[in-house]
Design an enzyme around this catalytic site. Structure first.
Site, PDB file in Angstrom:
ATOM      1  N   GLU A  67       0.796  -1.226   0.000  1.00 46.67           N
ATOM      2  CA  GLU A  67       0.000   0.000   0.000  1.00 46.67           C
ATOM      3  C   GLU A  67       0.829   1.278   0.000  1.00 46.67           C
ATOM      4  O   GLU A  67       0.564   2.182  -0.776  1.00 46.67           O
ATOM      5  CB  GLU A  67      -0.958   0.022   1.212  1.00 46.67           C
ATOM      6  CG  GLU A  67      -1.724   1.340   1.279  1.00 46.67           C
ATOM      7  CD  GLU A  67      -2.843   1.376   2.292  1.00 46.67           C
ATOM      8  OE1 GLU A  67      -2.899   0.506   3.169  1.00 46.67           O
ATOM      9  OE2 GLU A  67      -3.675   2.298   2.183  1.00 46.67           O
ATOM     10  N   ASP A  88      -1.050  -5.071   2.827  1.00 49.70           N
ATOM     11  CA  ASP A  88      -1.572  -3.895   3.534  1.00 49.70           C
ATOM     12  C   ASP A  88      -0.972  -3.928   4.943  1.00 49.70           C
ATOM     13  O   ASP A  88      -1.340  -4.765   5.764  1.00 49.70           O
ATOM     14  CB  ASP A  88      -3.110  -3.907   3.591  1.00 49.70           C
ATOM     15  CG  ASP A  88      -3.631  -2.531   3.979  1.00 49.70           C
ATOM     16  OD1 ASP A  88      -2.871  -1.781   4.616  1.00 49.70           O
ATOM     17  OD2 ASP A  88      -4.784  -2.202   3.647  1.00 49.70           O
ATOM     18  N   ILE A  90      -1.139  -1.841   7.486  1.00 50.04           N
ATOM     19  CA  ILE A  90      -2.185  -1.599   8.505  1.00 50.04           C
ATOM     20  C   ILE A  90      -3.480  -1.375   7.745  1.00 50.04           C
ATOM     21  O   ILE A  90      -3.662  -0.343   7.087  1.00 50.04           O
ATOM     22  CB  ILE A  90      -1.899  -0.363   9.384  1.00 50.04           C
ATOM     23  CG1 ILE A  90      -0.570  -0.498  10.134  1.00 50.04           C
ATOM     24  CG2 ILE A  90      -3.049  -0.165  10.383  1.00 50.04           C
ATOM     25  CD1 ILE A  90      -0.283   0.640  11.118  1.00 50.04           C
ATOM     26  N   ASP A  91      -4.357  -2.346   7.775  1.00 54.77           N
ATOM     27  CA  ASP A  91      -5.673  -2.133   7.182  1.00 54.77           C
ATOM     28  C   ASP A  91      -6.580  -1.693   8.318  1.00 54.77           C
ATOM     29  O   ASP A  91      -6.865  -2.470   9.240  1.00 54.77           O
ATOM     30  CB  ASP A  91      -6.205  -3.407   6.516  1.00 54.77           C
ATOM     31  CG  ASP A  91      -7.496  -3.099   5.774  1.00 54.77           C
ATOM     32  OD1 ASP A  91      -7.540  -2.083   5.058  1.00 54.77           O
ATOM     33  OD2 ASP A  91      -8.471  -3.853   5.946  1.00 54.77           O
ATOM     34  N   THR A  93      -6.181   2.024   9.081  1.00 57.71           N
ATOM     35  CA  THR A  93      -5.289   3.089   9.585  1.00 57.71           C
ATOM     36  C   THR A  93      -6.070   4.129  10.382  1.00 57.71           C
ATOM     37  O   THR A  93      -5.603   4.623  11.412  1.00 57.71           O
ATOM     38  CB  THR A  93      -4.535   3.750   8.404  1.00 57.71           C
ATOM     39  OG1 THR A  93      -3.781   2.738   7.740  1.00 57.71           O
ATOM     40  CG2 THR A  93      -3.590   4.833   8.874  1.00 57.71           C
ATOM     41  N   ASP A 216      -6.288  -4.252   0.192  1.00 58.72           N
ATOM     42  CA  ASP A 216      -7.313  -4.404   1.236  1.00 58.72           C
ATOM     43  C   ASP A 216      -7.962  -5.787   1.188  1.00 58.72           C
ATOM     44  O   ASP A 216      -8.440  -6.273   2.208  1.00 58.72           O
ATOM     45  CB  ASP A 216      -8.436  -3.369   1.053  1.00 58.72           C
ATOM     46  CG  ASP A 216      -7.966  -1.932   1.196  1.00 58.72           C
ATOM     47  OD1 ASP A 216      -7.247  -1.641   2.152  1.00 58.72           O
ATOM     48  OD2 ASP A 216      -8.339  -1.094   0.345  1.00 58.72           O
TER      49      ASP A 216
HETATM   50  C1  IPD Z   1      -9.357   1.166   4.451  1.00 55.37           C
HETATM   51  C2  IPD Z   1     -10.177   0.194   5.280  1.00 55.37           C
HETATM   52  C3  IPD Z   1     -11.635   0.608   5.273  1.00 55.37           C
HETATM   53  C4  IPD Z   1     -12.188   0.699   3.871  1.00 55.37           C
HETATM   54  C5  IPD Z   1     -11.331   1.643   3.027  1.00 55.37           C
HETATM   55  C6  IPD Z   1      -9.882   1.170   3.045  1.00 55.37           C
HETATM   56  P1  IPD Z   1      -6.757   1.497   5.065  1.00 55.37           P
HETATM   57  O1  IPD Z   1      -8.016   0.721   4.376  1.00 55.37           O
HETATM   58  O2  IPD Z   1     -10.061  -1.096   4.788  1.00 55.37           O
HETATM   59  O3  IPD Z   1     -12.444  -0.319   5.965  1.00 55.37           O
HETATM   60  O4  IPD Z   1     -13.507   1.161   3.932  1.00 55.37           O
HETATM   61  O5  IPD Z   1     -11.821   1.612   1.700  1.00 55.37           O
HETATM   62  O6  IPD Z   1      -9.099   2.022   2.250  1.00 55.37           O
HETATM   63  O7  IPD Z   1      -6.640   2.806   4.375  1.00 55.37           O
HETATM   64  O8  IPD Z   1      -7.094   1.644   6.500  1.00 55.37           O
HETATM   65  O9  IPD Z   1      -5.612   0.584   4.808  1.00 55.37           O
END
Ligand code: IPD
Length: 265
Positions: A67, A88, A90-91, A93, A216
């Site tokens: 990412e 990813d 940190i999914d 963030t 993700d």
């Molecule tokens: C996000 C999370 C969130 C989703 C967003 C993502 P990130 O990822 O997965 O649940 O709704 O579309 O971008 O930015 O925290 O790695």
């Protein structure tokens, strides 16, 4: 190299990244804005560096789609290409920045154009979801299956909102309203990878999102499939991890939600 060995490396990497996350969850964060509302912290970058260095050390012939360093993602790997680790760090963030312990580290491994191994780890709950193509899906090494919910009206539906939400607000709200009136309840937890795993282990019956990124969902894609679920686009077309819109379900109620979405599109 066997898929089991690759998965072992991925598990080692998510656990190391998880240790970094646990140490920094309650401390002051250094935050940058990648977009208007899209955050990145020093911890995201540190976790990504840590994961890549563990993988490179064990598998020098590797390709990475991660990412915080990705610049494009439109092509699948071809036969003979190095394995691609889709990461990813940190999914969730935004949850991390606010100290909300619903966060995951996700690694999917694409070989010959398809995801063949994946791991999603929530370090705060110590939950590790894994799958290898054709070998089932697991939570902390116990097999998992999707729910048996058969009515859309009884379904708990997870969703998320892409960072381009201001430009697409009307569209996103149209889908949200439709899901809200069709299901039993809606949840927005904030980690798409964990939403996918929640479908895989039967906590959620469906998850959909408009505007998602491959890091993700790459690992979650395999975990849902291996747990017996199915994945389409929200309008019922075949899904590909490089496509931005996704609908994953227990394989029963997803088609009913797709029918509802078709009626409003
Ligand atoms: C996000 C999370 C969130 C989703 C967003 C993502 P990130 O990822 O997965 O649940 O709704 O579309 O971008 O930015 O925290 O790695």
């Amino acid at each position: 190299m066997s898929l089991e060995k690759y998965l072992e490396t991925a598990i080692e990497a998510v656990i190391k990244a998880g240790d970094i996350i646990k140490k920094s969850l309650s401390s002051q964060k250094t935050i940058e804005f990648k977009g208007k509302v899209d955050l990145v912290t020093e911890t995201d970058k540190e976790c990504e560096r840590c994961i890549i260095s563990i993988i490179k050390h064990k598998h020098p012939n590797s390709d990475f789609l991660a990412e915080e360093t990705a610049n494009h993602f439109d092509q699948h790997t071809q036969s003979g290409d190095p394995p691609r680790w889709i990461i990813d760090p940190i999914d969730g963030t935004t949850n991390f920045v606010h100290g909300i312990p619903w966060i995951s580290v996700s690694i999917g491994l694409e070989i010959d154009g398809e995801v063949q191994a994946g791991v999603v780890y929530n370090p705060l709950y110590d939950e590790c979801f894994t799958a290898i193509k054709g070998k089932g899906a697991f939570l902390n090494q116990s097999p998992i299956k999707v729910s048996k919910t058969s009515k859309l009206g009884h379904s708990l539906i997870g969703t998320g909102f892409a960072y381009e939400r201001k430009e697409r607000a009307d569209d996103l709200l149209k889908f949200l309203k439709c899901a809200m009136v069709s299901g039993q309840g809606i949840r927005r937890f904030g980690s798409a990878a964990l939403d996918m795993c929640s479908v895989a282990c039967g906590r959620l019956d469906v998850y959909y999102e408009i505007g998602i990124k491959p890091w993700d969902v790459a690992a979650g894609y395999l975990i849902v499939k291996e747990a017996g679920g199915d994945i389409f686009t929200p309008l019922g077309d075949p899904y590909d991890i490089y496509y931005p819109d996704i609908l994953a379900s227990n394989g029963i109620v997803g088609k009913d939600l797709i029918d509802q979405f078709k009626q409003i599109s």
